[in-house]
Each structure stands twice: as C-alpha cells, then as structure tokens.
Design a protein around this motif. Structure first.
Motif, PDB file in Angstrom:
ATOM      1  N   ASN A 190       0.825  -1.211   0.000  1.00 46.59           N
ATOM      2  CA  ASN A 190       0.000   0.000   0.000  1.00 46.59           C
ATOM      3  C   ASN A 190       0.858   1.259   0.000  1.00 46.59           C
ATOM      4  OD1 ASN A 190      -2.426  -1.351  -0.034  1.00 46.59           O
ATOM      5  ND2 ASN A 190      -2.826  -1.143   2.145  1.00 46.59           N
ATOM      6  N   ASN A 222       1.095   4.023  -2.952  1.00 43.59           N
ATOM      7  CA  ASN A 222       0.773   5.426  -2.672  1.00 43.59           C
ATOM      8  C   ASN A 222       1.886   6.351  -3.147  1.00 43.59           C
ATOM      9  OD1 ASN A 222      -1.682   4.855  -1.568  1.00 43.59           O
ATOM     10  ND2 ASN A 222      -1.099   5.222   0.543  1.00 43.59           N
ATOM     11  N   GLN A 273       1.918   6.487  -6.970  1.00 39.88           N
ATOM     12  CA  GLN A 273       0.828   7.312  -7.498  1.00 39.88           C
ATOM     13  C   GLN A 273       1.074   8.792  -7.254  1.00 39.88           C
ATOM     14  OE1 GLN A 273      -2.564   5.525  -5.571  1.00 39.88           O
ATOM     15  NE2 GLN A 273      -2.842   3.995  -7.183  1.00 39.88           N
ATOM     16  N   THR A 333     -10.083  10.464   0.211  1.00 42.35           N
ATOM     17  CA  THR A 333      -9.047  10.296  -0.807  1.00 42.35           C
ATOM     18  C   THR A 333      -8.977  11.528  -1.692  1.00 42.35           C
ATOM     19  OG1 THR A 333      -8.253   8.903  -2.628  1.00 42.35           O
ATOM     20  CG2 THR A 333     -10.638   9.147  -2.401  1.00 42.35           C
ATOM     21  N   LYS A 363      -7.553  10.968  -4.712  1.00 42.42           N
ATOM     22  CA  LYS A 363      -7.359  10.322  -6.014  1.00 42.42           C
ATOM     23  C   LYS A 363      -8.694  10.202  -6.741  1.00 42.42           C
ATOM     24  CE  LYS A 363      -3.809   7.509  -3.804  1.00 42.42           C
ATOM     25  NZ  LYS A 363      -3.477   6.150  -3.337  1.00 42.42           N
ATOM     26  N   GLY A 388      -9.523   6.410  -6.103  1.00 44.23           N
ATOM     27  CA  GLY A 388      -9.095   5.776  -4.863  1.00 44.23           C
ATOM     28  C   GLY A 388     -10.273   5.439  -3.969  1.00 44.23           C
ATOM     29  N   GLY A 401      -6.646   2.606   1.792  1.00 40.21           N
ATOM     30  CA  GLY A 401      -5.277   2.092   1.824  1.00 40.21           C
ATOM     31  C   GLY A 401      -4.530   2.459   3.094  1.00 40.21           C
ATOM     32  N   LEU A 402      -4.424   3.751   3.386  1.00 40.92           N
ATOM     33  CA  LEU A 402      -3.698   4.175   4.588  1.00 40.92           C
ATOM     34  C   LEU A 402      -4.430   3.801   5.883  1.00 40.92           C
ATOM     35  CD1 LEU A 402      -2.091   7.620   3.683  1.00 40.92           C
ATOM     36  CD2 LEU A 402      -0.926   5.527   4.376  1.00 40.92           C
TER      37      LEU A 402
END
Length: 343
Positions: A240, A244, A247, A291, A293, A296, A300-301
């Motif tokens: 992850n 990140n 990206q 997010t 993104k 996204g 993830g985080l």
C-alpha cells in the motif's frame, strides 16, 4: 503544590497568582502573566466575551460557571488549544473580591473518548461490511461469471470490447469490497519471525512487474533484525505504501526505503519525491474513504494503520521541507533470543 492549575484573578479579570501547575499547562511563567487579563488564556471568541460575563455577574449576581464548573477550551502560549475542566470559586480578601479558577487538563481523557468512539464506529462498519460481503460480493461473482460466458459467445468486435470493460469494472468493484472487508475486519496476525529486509525487497520486486510503473525505481537500503509479525499482513502494508508513493509521483521517479532500528524498534521508512501533502490533507489521511485520487477507495492508509497497530506498532506520516512524503512504519523487534542468526 496543587496538581491542577490554579489561577487567582481580581474583579477586573487581572491575574494575581499563577501556580506551577498552571505554568506547565499554559507554557507561561508566573511573572509573564501576573497583571494581565485572564482572557489571554482563552481562545476566540471566549476571550473577547469574558470581561462582559464577569461584569454581568458583578452587577446581577447571575452565575454561569462560578460554583458549578464545566468543560472549556484553554489557550497555550504557543497558540495551541486543549480541553480543561474549569471550577471557579469566589472569595473576599480585605474587602476585595477575588476569583480562584482550578483547571484540570482533560487532554488524555478526550483522547481516550475519541479512541473509544472510533472503535465503536469501526465495529459498526464491520457489521456493515459483513452484510456487504453477503449481499453484494457473492452475487457480484455470479454476475461476472455470466458476463464472461456471454462475452465468450460473441464474435470479436465492439460488443466484445464492451464486455471486457464491464468485467474490468466488476473486478474494480470486487477489489473495493475486499478492501472494505480487510479494513473493517482485519484478520488477527499469525505471528512468527519476519525478515523485514527480505519482505520489503520481495514487495518491491512484485511492484516492478506492473507495466504501468515501468519508470518507477525502488531503492532499498539499511538492515534491521527480525520482527515478530504476520508476513502476509505486513506485505499488504508495504505494498500500500509503495503504491501510494508511486501514485504521488505519477508512476515516475524513485522511492527510497530505509530500514533500521532504534533500541528495540524496527523502522521502515518510505520516502517519495512527489508533491507532498498540505496540512489539511494530512489531518484526514487516516479517515476511512477520504481520498484525493480520482479512483481511490480511501482505505489504503487507514487499513495499513490498523494492520500496523495490530502488530503493536505505529504508522507515522510527515512531509519534510525538502518535499515529498515520508511514511515510517515502526514495529517491535523480536526478542534477541528468538531471532535467527544475523546473516
């Protein structure tokens, strides 16, 4: 000698006494505040309102906080605020009215309450995820299979490409369901000895096989002894963080991964050369579904943080002045008696 902060003010709101506990709470020495209006210790708009409240009490005797006590927000010398419980008592000294404020710092209690609230919210999210898995994920797999069969019977052409696009969208939705389940109900770590150095190297190698990241370079340096953890869950965390970083740099550039140890802690730091994150974004990065993104999931985080904390570790994000983003994973090292011999 009081543990709580104690402040004495006169009838005009000027500070006359400021005990050592108050000095520690607010960051002022007593000589810095004696003679000043007590509203210097209050954030806006409370500071501006205090003199009017005090004057109204002296004129009417109507009590708002005197003898009652309540939670308020206090202002430190450095401009930061913190919650306190304020109790105010009144006394007369040689005919002059004085007010004694006793302040108990509620920072620790507030943090615990926030943590309990987050845990309750996560528990509700876990219940929702179970429903999603049953009501959406399984039927989604059936729909995907049916679309594949239909697509296999179509001749090559426009319709076949549309079917491929549908399957791609279904797969993306399936991945989001999997991410939601992993965040809401992360599995308990299957603890064993984990060679972090090898695990980071393997994860970086897997990432290099992604055709969209051909211009990305991952440079790994340093060494740390083995940690106690679950290699599968830790690999999800490392993957992850690498994704990140990639990206953030639009798939081009270098991510530096530094491995080391401080005392009994293993440190794995992922540093990219992307644009970094504004302060208002950093405050929300561990909020589920937040997010920046276009596509996204915002999990993830938050998921990485939960998995690291399940290993009794910490996940720290900062943006150095030189630019980019730096994410550090702190994990407890395995006891020296349990480690394999150092290679």
């Amino acid at each position: 000698s009081a543990v709580d902060g104690m402040i004495v003010i006169d009838a005009r709101g000027r500070i006359e006494a400021f005990n050592p506990a108050a000095e520690r709470l607010f960051g002022y020495a007593e000589q810095d505040v004696v003679g000043q209006n007590v509203n210097v210790l209050m954030p806006s708009p409370y500071g501006e309102q205090h003199d009017a409240h005090l004057a109204r009490y002296l004129a009417t005797g109507e009590k708002k906080i005197i003898g009652l006590g309540r939670e308020v927000v206090a202002l430190r010398r450095d401009g930061s605020t913190f919650p306190v419980h304020l109790s105010v008592g009144e006394m007369s000294l040689q005919g002059d009215r004085k007010f004694v404020g006793t302040l108990h710092d509620l920072t620790a209690r507030t943090a615990v309450e926030q943590q309990l609230s987050e845990q309750a919210a996560l528990a509700r999210l876990g219940e929702m995820a179970a429903v999603v898995a049953h009501e959406v994920k399984n039927p989604l797999a059936g729909i995907r299979g049916a679309i594949q069969i239909i697509g296999g019977r179509l001749p090559p052409g426009t319709d076949a490409s549309i079917v491929k696009e549908i399957i791609g969208r279904i797969d993306a939705l399936g991945e989001m369901m999997a991410s939601l389940l992993l965040f809401a109900r992360p599995p308990a770590p299957r603890v064993g000895l984990v060679d972090v150095n090898a695990l980071v190297a393997v994860t970086a190698e897997l990432l290099s096989k992604d055709p969209t990241l051909r211009e990305l370079e991952v440079h790994v340096e340093g060494y740390a002894p083995a940690v106690t953890g679950d290699p599968n869950l830790l690999q999800i965390v490392f993957h992850n963080l690498l994704v990140n970083g990639a990206q953030a740099m639009r798939g081009k550039g270098q991510i530096r991964v530094s491995i080391g140890q401080v005392d009994s802690i293993c440190l794995v730091t992922f540093a990219d050369s992307g644009p970094g994150m504004p302060a208002e974004v950093r405050e929300k990065i561990f909020t589920p579904f937040f997010t920046t993104k276009a596509r996204g999931s915002g999990l993830g985080l938050p998921t990485s943080k939960r998995l690291v904390e399940a290993h009794k570790g910490r996940l720290i994000v900062d943006c150095p002045p030189s630019g980019g983003t730096r994410v550090t994973v702190e994990l407890p090292l395995a006891p020296a008696s349990d480690r394999s011999p150092t290679p």
